[in-house]
Enzyme design. Structure first.
Site, short mmCIF file in Angstrom:
data_model
loop_
_atom_site.label_atom_id
_atom_site.label_comp_id
_atom_site.label_asym_id
_atom_site.label_seq_id
_atom_site.Cartn_x
_atom_site.Cartn_y
_atom_site.Cartn_z
N CYS A 114 0.87 -1.09 -0.09
CA CYS A 114 0.07 -0.13 0.00
C CYS A 114 0.79 1.30 -0.03
O CYS A 114 0.30 2.25 -0.23
CB CYS A 114 -0.94 -0.09 1.13
N HIS A 254 -2.95 6.97 3.48
CA HIS A 254 -3.46 5.90 2.93
C HIS A 254 -4.93 5.20 3.38
O HIS A 254 -5.23 5.38 4.74
CB HIS A 254 -2.57 4.35 3.15
N ASN A 284 -10.09 -0.17 1.00
CA ASN A 284 -8.57 -0.35 0.99
C ASN A 284 -8.26 -0.69 -0.52
O ASN A 284 -8.23 -1.88 -0.92
CB ASN A 284 -7.83 -1.09 1.82
#
Length: 329
Positions: A114, A254, A284
Site C-alpha cells: 500500500c 492511505h 482499501n
C-alpha cells in the site's frame, strides 16, 4: 539550483461494480454495523470479469496525461506500483507502456504494498530531478478482488479495486516535492503476505487447496504497526522539508481504516477538516488508495497551487512512506 519536480496531472479509475456491506452480509458472517464501526468502510468497487490491473492502469494513465497536457511520447519512465500485477512477468508497467503509446519510456513495476504509489513518487521525482528523465508516469493500481479469500471475513470486507496515476515533471521553483521519507521493516513481512505463487511455494494442488494464493493478514499486528508509524514517517518527511504539521493544508493518508486515519491526524495534531477521507466509498485499494484520493481532492477543488500536501502510507513489507509537496497545479 536543484530542479523543482512535482505532479503535472492526475487521473483515476474505479470499476463500475459496487460491493456494499449489505452484499457482504450474504457472503460471510458479518454486518454493516460491524464493518463500519471497525473500519469506516461502506462500499468497495470490484473489477469486472476479464478486467485486469493493466486495464484500469491504462484508463487512469490516459486521464492523467490529458490532465497534464502531456503526450505519451513525452513520457520517459513508467512505474506501476501494484501487489496484483497481470502476470509475474512481463511487468504491468510494460503492458501499460505499450498500450498508451509511451514508446520512449523505460518501464518497471514496484512492489511496496500500500506504500507503493508514494514510493513510486519518491523514485520518479528523484530520477527527474537528477536529469535522467524529463517526464515520468506513475500509477498505483490493484485488482485485489482476484487474490481475496471471500470466505475470510477478516480480509474480504477490507479491500477494493481501482487505479490512480500521476504525471511527474519539472515545476516552478519552490513547488513540488520538498521532503521524502521511505522505510521498511522486513521482520513484519509475515503479517501481510500472499504465501504461495512465488519461488518459495510454487503453485500446486496443495497450495491451492490450502488457499495460500490469497491475501493472509494478521490484522492486529498490522494495525499496531500502522498506528505508530504513520505519525513518525509524516514528521520525518516534514522535518526534511523544514516544515511542521501545522504548515500542512491537506493530509492525504492511505485509506485502510478510519481508526488508523484518525490516529494519524491526532498524532500530528491536525483537525480532520484537513484530512482527506474516502475509505467509506472505496475500501482499501492498496497502492491505488492515495492517487484516487488526490484525484477526488483535485476534482472537488481542494488542492490549491502552493498549498502544502502531505502524503502518508504504510503497507506490506512492512513498509512506510511519506512525501511533502507544495502543490504545483
Amino acid at each position: 539550483m536543484e530542479k523543482a519536480v512535482g505532479i503535472l496531472g492526475l487521473g483515476c479509475y474505479v470499476p463500475e461494480k459496487v460491493l456494499t456491506n449489505h452484499d457482504l452480509e450474504k457472503i460471510v458472517e458479518t454486518s454493516d454495523e460491524w464493518i463500519v464501526e471497525r473500519t469506516g468502510i461502506k462500499n468497495r468497487h470490484i473489477a469486472a470479469e476479464g478486467e485486469a490491473t493493466s486495464d484500469m492502469s491504462v484508463i487512469a494513465a490516459e486521464r492523467a496525461l490529458a490532465d497534464a497536457g502531456v503526450s505519451p511520447e513525452e513520457i520517459e519512465l513508467v512505474i506501476v506500483a501494484t501487489a496484483s500485477a497481470d502476470h509475474a512477468f512481463p511487468s504491468t508497467a510494460c503492458l501499460v507502456q505499450d498500450r498508451i503509446g509511451a514508446k520512449n519510456a523505460a518501464a518497471f513495476d514496484l512492489s511496496a504494498g500500500c506504500s507503493g504509489f508514494v514510493y513510486s513518487l519518491g523514485v520518479a521525482s528523484q530520477m527527474v530531478k537528477s536529469g535522467l528523465y524529463k517526464k515520468a508516469l506513475i500509477i498505483g493500481a490493484e485488482t485485489l478482488s482476484r487474490i481475496m479469500n471471500w470466505e475470510d471475513r477478516n480480509t474480504c470486507v477490507l479491500f477494493g479495486d481501482g487505479a490512480g496515476a500521476a504525471v511527474i515533471g519539472e515545476v516552478e521553483d519552490g513547488l513540488g516535492v520538498l521532503g521524502i521519507d521511505l522505510g521498511s521493516d522486513g521482520s513484519g513481512g509475515k503479517y501481510l503476505f500472499q504465501p504461495a505463487g512465488g519461488s518459495r511455494r510454487p503453485a500446486s494442488h496443495e497450495t491451492v487447496d490450502a488457499r495460500e494464493h490469497f491475501i493472509h493478514m494478521n490484522g492486529n499486528e498490522v494495525f499496531k504497526f500502522a498506528i505508530q508509524i504513520m505519525g513518525k514517517t509524516a514528521k520525518r518527511a516534514l522535518a526534511k522539508a523544514g516544515l511542521e504539521p501545522a504548515d500542512v493544508d491537506l493530509l492525504v493518508p492511505h485509506q485502510a481504516n478510519i481508526r488508523i486515519i484518525n490516529s494519524a491526524a491526532k498524532r500530528l495534531k491536525m483537525p480532520m477538516e484537513k484530512v482527506w477521507v474516502n475509505v467509506d466509498k472505496y475500501g482499501n485499494t492498496s497502492a491505488a488508495s492515495i492517487p484516487i484520493a488526490l484525484c477526488e481532492a483535485q476534482e472537488q477543488g481542494v488542492l490549491k497551487k502552493g498549498g502544502t500536501v502531505l502524503l502518508v502510507g504504510f503497507g506490506a513489507g512492512l513498509t512506510w512512506s511519506s512525501i511533502v509537496l507544495k502543490w504545483s497545479k
